[in-house]
Design an enzyme around this catalytic site. Structure first.
Site, mmCIF file in Angstrom:
data_model
loop_
_atom_site.group_PDB
_atom_site.id
_atom_site.type_symbol
_atom_site.label_atom_id
_atom_site.label_comp_id
_atom_site.label_asym_id
_atom_site.label_seq_id
_atom_site.Cartn_x
_atom_site.Cartn_y
_atom_site.Cartn_z
ATOM 1 N N ASP A 249 43.499 32.370 50.007
ATOM 2 C CA ASP A 249 43.117 33.143 48.837
ATOM 3 C C ASP A 249 41.955 32.500 48.091
ATOM 4 O O ASP A 249 41.436 31.462 48.480
ATOM 5 C CB ASP A 249 44.325 33.371 47.901
ATOM 6 N N LYS A 271 42.227 37.347 45.648
ATOM 7 C CA LYS A 271 42.288 38.298 44.535
ATOM 8 C C LYS A 271 41.429 37.771 43.403
ATOM 9 O O LYS A 271 41.650 36.674 42.903
ATOM 10 C CB LYS A 271 43.729 38.476 44.054
ATOM 11 N N MET A 384 46.575 32.409 34.713
ATOM 12 C CA MET A 384 45.853 33.694 34.739
ATOM 13 C C MET A 384 45.730 34.301 33.342
ATOM 14 O O MET A 384 45.906 35.505 33.150
ATOM 15 C CB MET A 384 46.574 34.679 35.681
#
Length: 471
Positions: A249, A271, A384
Site C-alpha cells: 500500500d 489508498k 488518518m
C-alpha cells in the site's frame, strides 16, 4: 546507481594492462583468477609481473605503449605514473567503445573493479562507486566472517544437479521452492560438512517428493512498520525475501520496498486521501487468487496490519478459501511516530493510558465516543486525521478537553523527511496549515507532548523552533 554491476563471461575476453608495477600487478592477480587472455605492455616490469610472464600466465610486451596495442581488446586497465599517457589511452579506448579503467582515477574509469569475495563458483562483489574504499574493506570483513569458507561446495553441488531439477520440476516456482528447502535444511549442512554421498541420497529423496506434490500457496500478512527499514522485524525481512508476489500500500516506504526479492511481482493497491486505488474487498480476493495459483504472497502493510490496517478482513477471506497464512506484526505508526518525535505515549507524571482512534472522515463527520476520549491522564492518538483535524479539535473541546491541551502532528514518521509541529487544540490548525503538513501524518494529543522539548533525539541537530513549529 551510476555504476551498473554485471559479471562478464571471461572465457573469450581479451584484456590489456598498460603498466607493470606493483599497482598493475594487483589488477593482474585478479584477472588471473578468470579465463581471460591477458596482455601486459610496459617498458619496465616489477618482479611480480615478470614472474607471471615467466610462468606463461600472461603475454608480456616489454616496451612502451603503442596505439595499436588496444586493437581487438575488450577490456583495458591503465596503471602507469604518466598522467598524460593515462588520459591519452582513456581517450583512444573510449573512441573505440572499449571499456577502460585508469587505476585510482575514477573520472577516467568507464568501469570500476569491486571488492570481491571469491568462493567460486560463488562470487560476491560490492562497490562504493570509488568513493568509500575503507567502508568497503569494513563490509568485506563482516561478510567474510559470516559466509562459510566452504560455501563453494554448495555452489558446485547446485551446479551438478541443476539440470536434473529442471527436468523433474517444470515450473520456476516449484524449482525455487525446492532449492530454498535444500539451502535451508539438512542437505546443505551435509554438503558444507563434506558428506556428499549422504547429501546426494537426501537430495534425490527430496526431489522425488517435490515432483509428486503440488506447490501450495500461502499469504504472509506483514507489518512494514512506520517507514524506517531498520525497524522491520527479522521475520518480516525473511518472508519478504521469499515472496513470489508482493501486494503493498501507499504507506510502505520505497526503502522498504527495495528489500523485497528482486524478481517478485509487485502489485500496488494503495489508498490515497479520499481515493481508493482498489476497493478492500477486491484486495481480499486478490490475495486469495494469487495464493490459489501456488504463490507465496506477502501483503505488505504500513505500520501493524491489525491496527487500522484491515488485516482481519483480509484474513477472513483467506479462511473462507482455506488458504494458509501467517501474521507478522509491525511497529505501528503511533509508537514509531511518538518514539522518533521524542514523545512517550505514557508517562507516570502525564498519562497512565493511551487510546488509538481513527480520524477517518465519513460523510464529513467522525463518529467516535468523544466523552471516552476526554479523560484525565490519557494520551489520544489519531490515525488518518489530517483532513478531519478541525472536527477532532472542535469535538474534543466541546466534550470538555481544555483548548490549551498540547498536540503534535508527525509527518512521514521515522523517515529522513520527518517533520513535527506542535501547538494546542486551539492553535494547531493554523500551525499545520502554515507548515503545510501533508499525509501520512499522525496526531498525538495530551500533556506528554510537552516532553518533546527535552526528549527529542531524532535529527536533533537539524531541529529548529519557529512560531511554535518544529521541523
Amino acid at each position: 546507481m551510476r555504476y551498473f554491476p554485471i559479471f562478464i563471461d571471461t572465457q573469450k575476453l581479451e584484456c590489456l594492462v598498460v603498466g607493470a608495477g606493483e599497482v598493475a600487478a594487483r589488477k593482474i592477480e585478479l584477472l588471473l583468477k578468470t579465463s581471460a587472455t591477458i596482455t601486459v605492455v610496459a617498458p619496465w616490469v616489477c618482479n611480480t609481473v615478470q614472474r607471471f610472464a615467466d610462468e606463461g600466465r600472461i603475454n608480456l610486451l616489454n616496451r612502451p605503449f603503442e596505439q595499436t596495442d588496444i586493437e581487438h581488446k575488450d577490456l583495458i586497465f591503465v596503471a602507469t605514473d604518466d598522467s598524460a599517457l593515462n588520459v591519452s589511452i582513456h581517450q583512444m579506448a573510449s573512441a573505440k567503445k572499449i571499456l577502460v579503467n585508469v587505476v585510482d582515477n575514477t573520472p577516467l574509469c568507464q568501469f570500476i573493479t569491486p571488492t570481491i569475495i571469491d568462493r567460486s563458483p560463488i562470487v560476491i562483489a560490492i562497490s562504493s562507486g570509488g568513493v568509500a574504499p575503507v567502508l568497503l574493506r569494513y563490509l568485506r570483513q563482516k561478510l567474510e566472517s559470516w559466509i562459510p569458507q566452504n560455501i563453494s561446495r554448495l555452489g558446485s553441488f547446485s551446479e551438478k544437479f541443476r539440470e536434473t531439477v529442471k527436468l523433474k520440476l517444470k515450473s520456476v516456482v516449484e524449482r525455487r521452492y525446492f532449492w530454498e528447502e535444500v539451502m535451508d535444511g539438512p542437505i546443505a549442512e551435509q554438503v558444507l560438512n563434506g558428506n556428499h554421498q549422504q547429501a546426494e541420497e537426501m537430495f534425490v529423496q527430496t526431489l522425488h517428493a517435490h515432483g509428486n506434490s503440488q506447490a501450495q500457496g500461502e499469504v504472509y500478512l506483514v507489518g512494514a512498520g512506520p517507514g524506517d527499514p531498520d525497524l522491520l522485524t527479522f521475520k518480516a525481512l525473511r518472508l519478504m525475501q521469499k515472496a513470489d508476489v508482493v501486494v503493498y500500500d501507499r504507506l510502505v516506504s520505497k526503502e522498504i520496498l527495495e528489500l523485497v526479492r528482486r524478481d517478485a511481482e509487485k502489485i500496488y493497491v494503495g489508498k490515497a486521501k479520499s481515493k481508493h486505488t482498489l476497493p478492500q474487498q477486491e484486495i481480499n480476493e486478490l490475495l486469495a487468487q494469487e495464493a490459489l495459483k501456488g504463490n507465496r504472497v506477502v501483503r505488505l502493510k504500513g505500520g501493524d496490519p491489525f491496527i487500522f490496517g484491515r488485516g482481519g478482513e483480509e484474513l477472513a477471506t483467506l479462511v473462507k478459501h482455506n488458504i494458509r497464512f501467517q501474521v507478522v506484526p509491525g511497529i505501528t505508526a503511533a509508537t514509531g511516530a511518538a518514539s522518533y518525535a521524542g514523545i512517550p505515549l505514557t508517562h507516570r507524571d502525564h498519562a497512565q493510558s493511551v487510546v488509538f482512534a481513527t480520524g477517518h472522515l465519513k460523510d464529513n463527520t467522525i463518529d467516535l465516543d468523544w466523552p471516552a476520549l476526554v479523560q484525565k491522564s490519557q494520551t489520544v492518538v489519531f490515525y488518518m486525521g489530517l483532513t478531519g483535524l478541525p472536527i477532532i479539535c472542535h469535538n474534543l473541546i466541546a466534550h470538555g478537553m481544555s483548548k490549551d491541551t498540547p498536540i503534535a502532528m508527525v509527518e512521514s514518521a521515522t523517515l529522513s523527511t520527518q517533520r513535527v509541529v506542535t501547538g494546542t487544540l486551539e492553535t494547531i490548525q493554523n500551525i499545520a496549515e502554515e507548515a503545510q503538513i501533508k499525509p501520512p501524518s499522525l496526531i498525538i494529543i495530551g500533556s506528554v507532548v510537552t516532553l518533546r522539548d527535552s526528549l527529542n533525539w531524532y535529527q536533533l541537530e537539524q531541529t529548529t523552533e519557529l512560531s511554535g513549529v518544529s521541523s
